[in-house]
Scaffold this motif. Sequence first.
Motif, short mmCIF file in Angstrom:
data_model
loop_
_atom_site.label_atom_id
_atom_site.label_comp_id
_atom_site.label_asym_id
_atom_site.label_seq_id
_atom_site.Cartn_x
_atom_site.Cartn_y
_atom_site.Cartn_z
N TYR A 14 57.49 62.97 62.85
CA TYR A 14 58.44 62.68 63.94
C TYR A 14 58.96 61.28 63.62
O TYR A 14 58.24 60.30 63.82
N VAL A 19 52.71 63.19 61.02
CA VAL A 19 51.61 63.79 61.80
C VAL A 19 50.80 64.77 60.94
O VAL A 19 49.58 64.72 60.93
N ALA A 38 41.08 64.80 67.48
CA ALA A 38 41.29 63.82 68.55
C ALA A 38 42.67 64.03 69.18
O ALA A 38 43.50 64.76 68.63
N ASN A 39 42.91 63.39 70.30
CA ASN A 39 44.24 63.41 70.91
C ASN A 39 45.25 62.91 69.87
O ASN A 39 45.02 61.88 69.22
N ALA A 41 46.07 64.33 67.08
CA ALA A 41 45.75 64.67 65.69
C ALA A 41 46.78 65.62 65.08
O ALA A 41 46.86 65.73 63.86
N GLY A 42 47.52 66.30 65.93
CA GLY A 42 48.55 67.20 65.41
C GLY A 42 48.25 68.68 65.61
O GLY A 42 48.89 69.53 64.98
N LYS A 43 47.33 68.99 66.52
CA LYS A 43 46.96 70.39 66.75
C LYS A 43 48.16 71.19 67.29
O LYS A 43 48.49 72.26 66.78
N THR A 44 48.79 70.63 68.35
CA THR A 44 49.93 71.34 68.95
C THR A 44 51.06 71.44 67.94
O THR A 44 51.70 72.49 67.81
N THR A 45 51.30 70.37 67.19
CA THR A 45 52.36 70.40 66.19
C THR A 45 52.10 71.51 65.17
O THR A 45 53.00 72.30 64.84
N ARG A 54 58.69 75.08 65.90
CA ARG A 54 59.00 73.77 65.34
C ARG A 54 59.21 73.93 63.83
O ARG A 54 58.48 74.68 63.18
N GLN A 72 50.85 75.24 75.41
CA GLN A 72 49.93 74.34 76.12
C GLN A 72 50.30 74.28 77.60
O GLN A 72 49.46 74.32 78.47
N GLU A 143 45.04 75.08 73.78
CA GLU A 143 44.11 74.63 74.82
C GLU A 143 44.05 75.60 76.00
O GLU A 143 44.40 75.25 77.14
N HIS A 175 39.53 70.78 72.78
CA HIS A 175 38.90 69.47 72.67
C HIS A 175 37.41 69.57 72.88
O HIS A 175 36.70 68.59 72.77
P1 ATP Z 1 46.45 66.49 72.13
O1 ATP Z 1 45.06 66.81 71.76
O2 ATP Z 1 46.56 65.22 72.87
O3 ATP Z 1 47.18 67.64 72.79
P2 ATP Z 1 47.53 67.11 69.53
O4 ATP Z 1 46.44 67.07 68.52
O5 ATP Z 1 47.95 68.47 70.00
O6 ATP Z 1 47.23 66.17 70.75
P3 ATP Z 1 50.33 66.68 68.96
O7 ATP Z 1 50.74 67.02 70.35
O8 ATP Z 1 50.66 67.64 67.88
O9 ATP Z 1 48.77 66.34 68.88
O10 ATP Z 1 50.96 65.25 68.62
C1 ATP Z 1 50.69 64.62 67.39
C2 ATP Z 1 51.45 63.29 67.36
O11 ATP Z 1 52.84 63.53 67.31
C3 ATP Z 1 51.22 62.42 68.59
O12 ATP Z 1 51.18 61.08 68.17
C4 ATP Z 1 52.45 62.66 69.45
O13 ATP Z 1 52.76 61.53 70.22
C5 ATP Z 1 53.50 62.92 68.39
N1 ATP Z 1 54.55 63.85 68.88
C6 ATP Z 1 54.33 65.10 69.32
N2 ATP Z 1 55.51 65.69 69.65
C7 ATP Z 1 56.46 64.77 69.42
C8 ATP Z 1 57.87 64.76 69.55
N3 ATP Z 1 58.53 65.83 70.01
N4 ATP Z 1 58.52 63.64 69.21
C9 ATP Z 1 57.88 62.56 68.73
N5 ATP Z 1 56.55 62.50 68.57
C10 ATP Z 1 55.84 63.58 68.92
#
Ligand code: ATP
Length: 269
Positions: A14, A19, A38-39, A41-45, A54, A72, A143, A175
């Motif tokens: 991003y 990520v 961890a929060n 980490a990029g799981k949702t991505t 995406r 989510q 989640e 988590h």
């Molecule tokens: P969580 O456990 O908190 O849900 P996660 O492991 O699912 O987190 P992501 O949501 O994939 O992590 O986010 C990974 C990183 O990318 C984070 O730093 C987040 O702030 C950033 N991020 C996610 N979506 C975007 C976006 N649309 N634009 C910019 N940065 C983003």
Amino acid sequence: MRPAVTVRGLEKAYGPRRVLRGLDLEVRRGEIFALLGANGAGKTTALECIEGLRRCDAGEISVDGRLGVQLQSGALPGHLRAMEAVRLFALWNGTAPDGAMLAELGVDRLGKRPYAAMSAGQKRRLHLALALLRRPDVLVLDEPTAGLDVEGRSALHGCIRRLRDRGCTVLLSSHDAAEVERLCDRLAVLRDGRAVFCGTPAELAARSPRTVAVRTADGWIRRETGDVGGALLALLEDARRRGAAVLDVEVGRGALEHSLLELLEEGTE
Ligand code: ATP
């Protein structure tokens, strides 16, 4: 047998923030597979790239079969009633609602309740039912139990296991190390944009030392060890030397949460 989901060298940034940096994953057919990390980490991505929501910057993703997705956070119009949503999504998907599935998730009992009046758990169960209307071969859940109480969590675990037992592959993020240990067949730990561990919960737990303990009238004496037999013998010998009767002995396996924390703490960022 071909894997249900294959991810090779997945990259996603991003802006300047990289990520995912070459994520590799292989989810086997018919397993429950968890992404832990961890929060941020990029799981949702990663899940959104797999879902096709995406666009990734580089890498390859293949999903073998029909995909069902529970995001989510989902939202429906507040006035929409549970069964109206089910009929609408069934129409879009060209399928008939499966009464047994709706009963299993308790969605039939929500009947005329509007979406705005549902609890977090009821909304999650409704969204899962909507994802299942496609009769997916691979179900991706971001989640799925976040915010649910113990009962709701346990009911959802039951549903996810039954789906797996009927041959559906489930890829989820979580988590909760205890949840993953109870529910999942295999897991990957994401850190620094890559999978730094991939294996079974037992394999992850086995990375942390085991504990042996001996109880005498003075209480428990515990040791962390990689040599269970040697440590136990030493504790028993020590009790004998002191003339203390051994009342109980305990051998504990490594804790998954402990191993997970260690893996995450090894991170460079
Ligand atoms: P969580 O456990 O908190 O849900 P996660 O492991 O699912 O987190 P992501 O949501 O994939 O992590 O986010 C990974 C990183 O990318 C984070 O730093 C987040 O702030 C950033 N991020 C996610 N979506 C975007 C976006 N649309 N634009 C910019 N940065 C983003």
